[in-house]
Design an enzyme around this catalytic site. Structure first.
Site, PDB file in Angstrom:
ATOM      1  N   TYR A 137       7.995  15.917   1.511  1.00  0.00           N
ATOM      2  CA  TYR A 137       6.886  16.959   1.135  1.00  0.00           C
ATOM      3  C   TYR A 137       6.145  16.515  -0.180  1.00  0.00           C
ATOM      4  CZ  TYR A 137       3.982  20.864  -0.003  1.00  0.00           C
ATOM      5  OH  TYR A 137       3.037  21.673  -0.368  1.00  0.00           O
ATOM      6  N   ALA A 193     -25.297  35.795  17.978  1.00  0.00           N
ATOM      7  CA  ALA A 193     -24.025  35.942  17.485  1.00  0.00           C
ATOM      8  C   ALA A 193     -23.498  37.306  17.682  1.00  0.00           C
ATOM      9  CB  ALA A 193     -23.809  35.087  16.232  1.00  0.00           C
ATOM     10  N   GLU A 218     -27.238  33.660  36.801  1.00  0.00           N
ATOM     11  CA  GLU A 218     -26.119  33.862  36.068  1.00  0.00           C
ATOM     12  C   GLU A 218     -24.975  33.708  37.363  1.00  0.00           C
ATOM     13  OE1 GLU A 218     -25.408  33.675  32.711  1.00  0.00           O
ATOM     14  OE2 GLU A 218     -27.240  33.109  33.163  1.00  0.00           O
ATOM     15  N   GLY A 276     -22.515  38.984  20.239  1.00  0.00           N
ATOM     16  CA  GLY A 276     -21.777  39.227  21.379  1.00  0.00           C
ATOM     17  C   GLY A 276     -20.350  40.078  20.934  1.00  0.00           C
ATOM     18  N   ARG A 306     -13.905  38.369  26.285  1.00  0.00           N
ATOM     19  CA  ARG A 306     -13.053  37.146  27.043  1.00  0.00           C
ATOM     20  C   ARG A 306     -12.150  36.611  25.911  1.00  0.00           C
ATOM     21  NH1 ARG A 306     -18.275  34.470  29.743  1.00  0.00           N
ATOM     22  NH2 ARG A 306     -19.294  35.525  28.037  1.00  0.00           N
TER      23      ARG A 306
END
Ligand code: UD1
Ligand code: CA
Length: 420
Positions: A335, A9, A157, A11, A15
């Protein structure tokens, strides 16, 4: 079996175009990584090490804590690829078990059963590596499984595909179980000679094969499970998958969902039998709906709201952290926040529980069989007894206990009649 798990985790989430690590983005009631931890915990894995970055380690620790999985953490200082990340993890995991499961923090939909299947096949076939693959309709962006006849040769890849390899539909899910020893031995042989100049963990498969080590695969039954999150588009697609799964599950359990396409119920929500959910309804994580309720159209139920049996919530009604008791109705434009609505009470159109004074939230308690007139404002904290009625447009001011049977009207509302 002595199995540790490594969660990758670290990275950079390039993107995703984000200031927050992609694995800390929210996907329904949990973060992306939270889903991964949850599935690992439920598949019985006890020893976890997470490869984090400097930026997300604190967030990841918090998530592990929330899910109740005990993980150690290592920081990968430079994101040089998935193989490098695994190397860092193994360095820190000096007493790694005899086998190790590797998964990605950005693959939140892989289920407990899939993890279990993978481990089972690894053990049964005595492979040195078993990896998860799947056939997805759009393989773009994934590593492809290269086979000769049936046998797996390696993974390529996306960016390094040649010739017609782009047509291969079988992809690498990025979830593996390895025997620790050959993994440790062969990892240093991985080079960064590829289009991205990264150390690809995926290169380990051909190295295993060339060393004569057995590699097997498990194909995932539902390809939706192995969708990863690399960008915002993926994030929304995964939300849609979770909602689709949830609607499917609820319908199998006896809930009517008129239009699953416009119904958004988070995975952990329980809904009782014979409840009808009408279109354009959002029911968020942490809430619960009883039996034979009618919810929607256009309702929003969130933050620990509890709608009890036979209650009805209708058009443009938001219910937040409130209990709506059996037979109560709020059918239009209301509400209800931090409120308790008594049995068979009717909440008129436009009713607002004014629960917030700018600093704090306060509760509103409405008794059984009340009739709250249209456009009433109930300013919390406030308590109404049983069978209280309010006239249209009444504004009931705070810090009051209204006796049962009262009729209140006006601004500020005054009791004009008491029946009991
Ligand atoms: C990876 C696989 C690909 C597979 C896909 C499945 C590799 C080289 N490719 O590609 O074959 O189809 O997953 O979703 O493994 N990470 C680190 N440190 C790094 C690089 C990545 O911790 O230096 C973490 C990321 O945070 C992420 C995971 O490893 O959680 C996978 O990395 P990512 O860059 O998303 O790989 P993909 O391009 O998706
Ligand atoms: Ca990915």
């Amino acid at each position: 079996m002595n199995l540790s798990a490594i969660v990758l985790a670290a990275g950079q989430s390039k993107r995703m175009k984000t200031d927050v690590s992609k694995v800390l983005h929210r996907l329904q009631g949990k973060t992306v990584i939270g889903h991964v931890y949850e599935s690992l915990r439920r598949s019985g894995i006890r020893k976890v090490i997470t490869v984090a970055s400097r930026d997300n380690i604190e967030g990841l620790k918090k998530e592990a804590g929330k899910i109740g999985i005990s993980s150690r953490f290592v920081i990968q200082k430079k994101q040089r690829g998935t193989a490098d990340a695994v190397r860092e993890a193994l360095k820190a995991l000096r007493q790694a078990g005899s086998s190790v499961l590797i998964t990605s923090g950005d693959m939140p939909l892989v289920s407990r059963d899939t993890y279990k299947n993978l481990i089972r096949k690894f053990l049964r076939t005595r492979s040195s590596c078993t990896l998860l693959t799947g056939e997805v309709s759009d393989a773009h962006g994934y590593g492809r499984i290269i086979r000769r006849s049936k046998e797996i040769l390696g993974i390529k890849e996306e960016k390094d595909l040649a010739g017609d390899e782009g047509r291969i539909k079988e992809i690498n899910a990025g979830v593996y179980v390895f025997r620790t020893q050959p993994l440790k031995k062969l990892l240093p042989r991985i080079r960064d000679v590829n289009r991205q100049k990264e150390y690809y963990l995926t290169d380990i498969i051909s190295l295993f094969k060339k060393s004569g080590l057995a590699v097997s695969t498990v194909s995932v039954s539902d390809p939706d499970e192995i969708q990863g999150i690399n960008n915002r588009n993926d994030l929304s697609r995964l939300m849609a998958i979770l909602w689709k799964w949830k609607s499917g599950t609820l319908m199998r359990q006896g809930v009517t969902i008129e239009d699953p396409e416009t119904t958004f119920i988070d995975s952990d929500v329980r809904v009782g039998r014979d409840t009808v959910i009408k279109p354009f309804t959002i029911i968020e994580s942490g809430t619960r709906i009883g039996r034979r309720c009618v919810i929607g159209p256009f309702s929003h139920i969130r933050n620990q709201a509890l709608i009890m049996d036979t209650a009805e919530i209708g058009n443009f009604v938001e219910v937040k952290k409130s209990v709506v008791k059996p037979g109560a109705k709020a059918k239009h434009l209301a509400y209800l926040g931090d409120a308790t609505v008594g049995r068979k009470t009717n909440i008129g159109a436009g009713t607002i529980t004014a629960n917030f004074d700018g600093k704090n939230k306060f509760p509103t308690v409405i008794g059984d069989e009340c009739y709250i007139g249209s456009n009433t404002v109930l300013i919390a904290p406030l308590k109404l007894g049983k069978r209280v009625k309010t006239g249209s447009g009444a504004i009931v001011t705070r810090n009051q206990v209204i006796p049962s049977g009262s009729l209140l009207v006006g601004v500020p509302a005054k009791i004009v009649k008491r029946t009991s």
